[in-house]
Motif scaffolding. Sequence first.
Motif: not given
Length: 141
Positions: A66-76
Amino acid sequence: MTLLSDGGNIVRFHIGDDWRPAGIGFAALPGGPGQGWSKRDRDSESLTIDAATGTAWVGFEYWNAVGRYAAGADGTLLARFEGMVRPRAMREWPDNGGPESMVRLRDGRSRRAVGDRAAAGADERGRGRARDRAAGAGVCG
């Protein structure tokens, strides 16, 4: 909307006032368990998102990780790779029967369902996790 293929390809778009797709964009997952670009390296099978933070978790078949990914500063969504874990309960799952579906519960726990009945054993409801072990984790190898 954000769609994720089982090859790690991302499609983003929104539905305009005329009910037609607009702002269509394509990308690749910004990280994953493998180093190359074969399907095996980015064999994404499941996706769940925390609507409050935009944090996303992707389940990878073959790697049973399972990988974890953050959203960009613009919410992407799926903008930055943060880490990956191979939970002990998933390590014995078959290469082609990994985490086919995943859900993040309101209390932060998650449930993952294996795609192979034999691997599910007595627990056919899926596997649970009380906390996010992918936070701050290194890439699995």
